[in-house]
Enzyme design. Sequence first.
Site, short mmCIF file in Angstrom:
data_model
loop_
_atom_site.label_atom_id
_atom_site.label_comp_id
_atom_site.label_asym_id
_atom_site.label_seq_id
_atom_site.Cartn_x
_atom_site.Cartn_y
_atom_site.Cartn_z
CB CYS A 388 -1.00 -0.06 1.16
SG CYS A 388 -2.47 0.92 0.79
CG HIS A 522 -3.53 -3.62 3.14
ND1 HIS A 522 -2.50 -3.16 3.93
CD2 HIS A 522 -4.16 -2.52 2.68
CE1 HIS A 522 -2.52 -1.83 3.96
NE2 HIS A 522 -3.52 -1.43 3.21
CD GLU A 524 -1.26 -6.38 5.20
OE1 GLU A 524 -1.01 -6.66 4.00
OE2 GLU A 524 -1.39 -5.20 5.60
N1 GLN Z 1 -2.01 6.70 2.79
C1 GLN Z 1 -2.09 5.94 1.59
C2 GLN Z 1 -3.42 6.11 0.88
O1 GLN Z 1 -4.39 6.50 1.48
C3 GLN Z 1 -1.81 4.48 1.84
C4 GLN Z 1 -2.81 3.84 2.73
C5 GLN Z 1 -2.32 2.52 3.32
O2 GLN Z 1 -1.13 2.24 3.32
N2 GLN Z 1 -3.23 1.73 3.82
O3 GLN Z 1 -3.51 5.82 -0.29
#
Ligand code: GLN
Length: 550
Positions: A388, A522, A524
């Site tokens: 992410c 994600h 995970e």
């Molecule tokens: N802050 C980033 C976004 O909103 C990544 C979010 C995250 O890592 N869950 O795109």
Amino acid sequence: MAEDIPATNSKFIFITGGVVSSLGKGLASASLASILQARGYKVRLRKLDPYLNVDPGTMNPCQHGEVFVTDDGTEADLDLGHYERFTGVPAKKTDSITTGKIYQRVIEKERRGYYLGSTIQVVPHVTNEIKNFILSDTHGEDFVLCEIGGTVGDIEGQPYLEAIRQVAYELGRERTMFIHVTLLPYIPTAGELKTKPTQHSVKKLQEYGIQPDMILCRTQIEIPANEKLKLALFCNVREENVITAMDAPSIYQVPLAYSAEGMDRQVCKHFGLAYDQPTDLSKWQHIVNILRSPEGEVRIAVVGKYMMLLEAYKSLHEALIHGGIANHYKVKIKWVDSESLEQDRVDEILNDVSGILVPGGFGLRGTQGMINAISYAREHKIPFLGICFGMQMAVIETMRNLSGIKNANTTELDENCEPVVGLMTEWNKDGAKQIRHKDGDLGGTMRLGAYDCVLKPNSKVAEIYGKKTISERHRHRYEVNIKYKDILNKAGMVISGTSPDGNLPEIVERPEHPWFIGVQFHPELKSRPFEPAPLFVSFVKAAIDNSRLV
Ligand code: GLN
């Protein structure tokens, strides 16, 4: 039954906590569910959180830990992660509730005139909404386990205790069970375990009309027989229903320990079900054996920014352990505060690790350290996984350091940058367009939940997943802009996964690097001990291979 209370045939087990918080009720609930499942029963787990936030999505991860995301896009308490990992049953929107959400529903109904002019009260309107949540959306589950967050005695928890008392009254005690998780503190100077706090906590529950059927006692040492008897007598619980829950070296040992203590047996007995046959826990035994005697150890750095509370990385931590189990290795995580990599200490801090992972995150603090870690992994050919925010940072690193675009950034951090990563205001979900506005609400408005991603043929990720299309869970507001594709390609970074319409880059990789992958989702969140996330299995393997080269 009160109005609009749904019909269900399931049996309900309510798990409350007493004496102190952080007793591991979530793990206890997940473990009980897993051993009932091992007896062939269909289970479902639910979490009721008494706080006033509508969901934990806007809560600081350093205070409350990770925000877990379900397939259907609910931002939920991290305990839902334990539930999924232990039972393999995907959690849903209907498995997580907070007081904020309950009140939101009640107030929405009141505004619509639903209550026909009644005075709206905690009892029965709020409690009915809680009961509704508990009893709704069941699908032939034998057991629905409902964990009540917080500690008995909290003001916020009272409507929940009243609601579960009413559920037991209405369904009958043969279809409901109350389990109270407590702490038996050990006083070393007296050499004794103390039962008094548990007695008080049970008395408090009884004040609310709840008589626990079982007490699960968290303890550092075995409970002497006379203390068990005392607990049983004073708490009005059968002696064999006073269950010892000792601290375990690994969370995956807990189902085995509970079953050995007779917990599933006693639960079956309570409900009048057959209880004599032994529970087949061989698959749990198998992973515990690997954890106890792995073939080797591998050290992986997690370079993040929420190091003051590692619960912020709960699923990530577990996914790395799962990747280790799949490779018969122990993964030793080196938690690195990304801010510490902002000075010139990158090599000093990262030279003893075989893999580097940069996880999700929000905001400016610590980002330069993440970028430094990514440069280090790229240049030293150390296996790298960016998740992410970590993936977004990997793209920015390439643009700044290899493509010569020095002001490349995400608009999350700098509105006037070269917007390689930008705010997403429109995207598709299940064929429908999702639209967000720059100044809209923060809660529940990210791109959330499971989305399909199409993998590029012959890419590393296509090989890892062995599929053309995958589905993974998202939680982000910003996205890499596809228009930078060619510039990235020239700098050795390939977009190897996109949304099905091809508009949103979801995966980047470096074909010239032994293992360098960044993913917008994600992975995970879907990793389970018996179904490890493919990316983690492959990443840990790459780290093991890398460490063998040293
Ligand atoms: N802050 C980033 C976004 O909103 C990544 C979010 C995250 O890592 N869950 O795109």
